[in-house]
Motif scaffolding. Sequence first.
Motif, PDB file in Angstrom:
ATOM      1  N   ASP B 193      -2.255  86.666 -20.729  1.00 28.20           N
ATOM      2  CA  ASP B 193      -2.800  85.327 -20.549  1.00 28.20           C
ATOM      3  C   ASP B 193      -4.319  85.391 -20.683  1.00 28.20           C
ATOM      4  O   ASP B 193      -5.007  85.960 -19.842  1.00 28.20           O
ATOM      5  N   GLN B 194      -4.842  84.809 -21.773  1.00 29.00           N
ATOM      6  CA  GLN B 194      -6.268  84.938 -22.030  1.00 29.00           C
ATOM      7  C   GLN B 194      -7.107  84.214 -20.978  1.00 29.00           C
ATOM      8  O   GLN B 194      -8.246  84.581 -20.736  1.00 29.00           O
ATOM      9  N   ILE B 195      -6.526  83.192 -20.332  1.00 30.69           N
ATOM     10  CA  ILE B 195      -7.300  82.496 -19.299  1.00 30.69           C
ATOM     11  C   ILE B 195      -7.481  83.396 -18.080  1.00 30.69           C
ATOM     12  O   ILE B 195      -8.567  83.504 -17.517  1.00 30.69           O
ATOM     13  N   ILE B 221     -16.967  88.175 -25.504  1.00 29.79           N
ATOM     14  CA  ILE B 221     -15.698  88.035 -26.201  1.00 29.79           C
ATOM     15  C   ILE B 221     -15.520  86.598 -26.681  1.00 29.79           C
ATOM     16  O   ILE B 221     -15.073  86.334 -27.791  1.00 29.79           O
ATOM     17  N   TYR B 222     -15.926  85.658 -25.829  1.00 33.51           N
ATOM     18  CA  TYR B 222     -15.697  84.255 -26.138  1.00 33.51           C
ATOM     19  C   TYR B 222     -16.676  83.758 -27.200  1.00 33.51           C
ATOM     20  O   TYR B 222     -16.277  83.096 -28.162  1.00 33.51           O
ATOM     21  N   ASP B 223     -17.936  84.104 -27.040  1.00 32.81           N
ATOM     22  CA  ASP B 223     -18.952  83.572 -27.954  1.00 32.81           C
ATOM     23  C   ASP B 223     -19.079  84.384 -29.233  1.00 32.81           C
ATOM     24  O   ASP B 223     -19.429  83.857 -30.272  1.00 32.81           O
ATOM     25  N   ASN B 224     -18.859  85.674 -29.151  1.00 30.73           N
ATOM     26  CA  ASN B 224     -19.057  86.528 -30.311  1.00 30.73           C
ATOM     27  C   ASN B 224     -17.839  87.377 -30.622  1.00 30.73           C
ATOM     28  O   ASN B 224     -17.896  88.603 -30.532  1.00 30.73           O
ATOM     29  N   GLY B 235      -9.372  81.863 -25.750  1.00 35.76           N
ATOM     30  CA  GLY B 235      -9.796  80.476 -25.711  1.00 35.76           C
ATOM     31  C   GLY B 235      -8.611  79.543 -25.900  1.00 35.76           C
ATOM     32  O   GLY B 235      -7.681  79.860 -26.624  1.00 35.76           O
ATOM     33  N   SER B 236      -8.669  78.397 -25.214  1.00 32.33           N
ATOM     34  CA  SER B 236      -7.575  77.438 -25.320  1.00 32.33           C
ATOM     35  C   SER B 236      -8.133  76.036 -25.254  1.00 32.33           C
ATOM     36  O   SER B 236      -8.846  75.707 -24.309  1.00 32.33           O
ATOM     37  N   PRO B 237      -7.908  75.167 -26.211  1.00 31.50           N
ATOM     38  CA  PRO B 237      -7.210  75.462 -27.470  1.00 31.50           C
ATOM     39  C   PRO B 237      -7.986  76.511 -28.264  1.00 31.50           C
ATOM     40  O   PRO B 237      -9.186  76.670 -28.050  1.00 31.50           O
ATOM     41  N   SER B 238      -7.309  77.183 -29.158  1.00 29.15           N
ATOM     42  CA  SER B 238      -7.965  78.326 -29.779  1.00 29.15           C
ATOM     43  C   SER B 238      -9.008  77.871 -30.809  1.00 29.15           C
ATOM     44  O   SER B 238      -9.059  76.711 -31.212  1.00 29.15           O
ATOM     45  N   ILE B 286     -15.129  77.819 -35.521  1.00 31.98           N
ATOM     46  CA  ILE B 286     -15.861  76.932 -34.616  1.00 31.98           C
ATOM     47  C   ILE B 286     -14.930  76.523 -33.479  1.00 31.98           C
ATOM     48  O   ILE B 286     -13.812  76.067 -33.722  1.00 31.98           O
ATOM     49  N   ARG B 287     -15.370  76.693 -32.257  1.00 31.56           N
ATOM     50  CA  ARG B 287     -14.529  76.337 -31.109  1.00 31.56           C
ATOM     51  C   ARG B 287     -14.446  74.818 -30.962  1.00 31.56           C
ATOM     52  O   ARG B 287     -15.389  74.104 -31.333  1.00 31.56           O
ATOM     53  N   PRO B 288     -13.350  74.321 -30.426  1.00 31.34           N
ATOM     54  CA  PRO B 288     -13.173  72.865 -30.283  1.00 31.34           C
ATOM     55  C   PRO B 288     -14.329  72.206 -29.548  1.00 31.34           C
ATOM     56  O   PRO B 288     -14.738  71.104 -29.904  1.00 31.34           O
TER      57      PRO B 288
END
Lengths: 293, 369
Positions: B193-195, B221-224, B235-238, B286-288
Amino acid sequence: MALASTDTVIRTGRTSRFIIYTVLIVFCIYYLLPLYVMLVNSLKPLDEIRGGGMLSLPQEWTLAPWGSAWSTAQIGVEATGLRPYFLNSLLMVVPAVAISTMLGALNGYVLTKWRFRGDTIIFGLMLFGCFIPFQMVLIPMARMLGLMGLAGTVPGLIFVHLVYGIGFSTLYFRNYYAQFPDELVRAAMIDGAGFFRIFQRIMLPSSGPIAVVCIIWQFTNIWNDFLFGASFADFDSQPMTVALNNLVSSSTGVKEYNVHFAGAIMAALPTLLVYVVAGRFFVRGLMAGSVKG
Amino acid sequence: MGFLDIKNATKSYGTVKVLHETDISVEEGEFLVLVGPSGCGKSTLLNMIAGLEEVTSGEIAIRGNRMNEVRPADRNIAMVFQSYALYPNMNVAQNIAFGLEMHGVVKAERDKAVQGVAELLQITQLLDRKPGQLSGGQRQRVAMGRALVRDPDVFLFDEPLSNLDAKLRVDMRTEIKKLHQKLGRTIVYVTHDQIEALTLSTRIAVMFGGYVQQLGTPKEIYDNPANMFVAGFMGSPSMNLFPAKLSAADGKAFANFALAEGGTGSLAVPDPALARHDGRDIILGIRPEAITDPDGADRNSKDIHHVEARVEITEPAGSDTFVVTEFGGKEVTGRFRADVDVKPAKVQTFAVNMEKAVLFDPVTEERVV
């Protein structure tokens, strides 16, 4: 819930219920009749039996046939009654059942939780051993017992039943432990328990239901065995089944049916007792709650 | 050298290599999460640290001591299992005390330790019960108590929350984080579970196909994300990933992509160095939350660019509305404020925060910028 379950029960009318119960009662009588005949005739003097009326209740109740069968009846050449043979059977069956059940549990534990290369082949061979007909091993076994110096002794009989019993007890425990979560063993390993500690503290205490099944099966088989007893035992180590046969077939002169019936019931009582006593501990669901279910 | 060192460790079953050369150095007090889809090798790695699986090559060391040949019981670790693995024949107190008993701790001390842990986890009233009489959340606590009471060097968690229902999972997640902050112990935690990974960890190792794809702080991990797998998994939504072509104009680089209703969208890429890659195909990530309505765009960003595109569908989610359109032939989700009036099939202005955009090579799937 209650509402739903009443809906799902099959509704039966008066007539169908009457038919069902009648059939069941008829079957009950059919199955219980032999026991009834044995019981009433073991409590009658011999004259009453010879006078006919095997099904009627005794006119004169007597325990004499039981006493005779137990301690004075002629078995083979000696008039010892069944008592010493009953003891032989007990001395044979208790260790044989206990050891084969323990070894079966240990085997099942190793075959499921400490698996090794070729374990399935070993298990397959053990299963195969379960299905070898008794008659086939008589002569090799006699030779083996001779070489081991156990021919004609109670320990020799224990050994024979052990060899035959391990296959079945291993099968029972292996299949039971296969359902047992591996994570429990892993948790115990991390907690610092070793091979036998895990077996003794985690596996065995949760093995109640299968141990009972195994004990009932082994006890019934070993107690009721005639072939090995007749083949490998001497006069002083013969089990109950063989002695019963001798009692019935070797009486000279008059056939004492009432004594024979009493002896037969005695031979059957221990297995009955095991069913009644052990069956009470046959409780399912001892494993409930160890893991999310 | 760290507190827990995984040095070049691999695991093979016969000829199948399930874990490729892995190097992770965990500092004391760190909360490392191994995250990835099932079959990625994360549980294998955890079991290797625990000593339940042998290390094929390489080394596992705790406090600088090589652990490869050390029995699980002697590694001074404790583990919480996915199924909790509570001993069904023992009550809660016995379950918690079992490890101490096996390590030869005397009864009086055991009782004291059990009492302490039970108070910490608020399960004092459950000590006499059997595991079968406990709810899922209570079993979870007992399983944690069994690990805590040992006071080990390293705690290992194997998907401990995946058997709980959604609400309880969130509560227990917070609880585990609190415990970590309070006790400051070293934890290695496996989850798919990535969250959970993002919320709990101080560092994350994203795993896939037996490789560690990326090792870094949750923010890194999230930004780069290092590659498209990490970008899509975390990330969710991915993250939106869609193909685009680079072009150069006035010394600036632009990413160009087809729009659903025809025409081309064009977004300036912040890094002007990319201008020399004129004509190169890339995947734009690009993230949502970086694709918003114009008024909802990040005011601190210097690189907000607008794209006009037709809205396919809208997905109101209470606090936000997710708006789906199509960039470069792929569905792209933007995150609009809930009170913005967006209608499907209408053309809408999307504000894209290109500071947060990442570029991948379409062939290697590795990060370009």
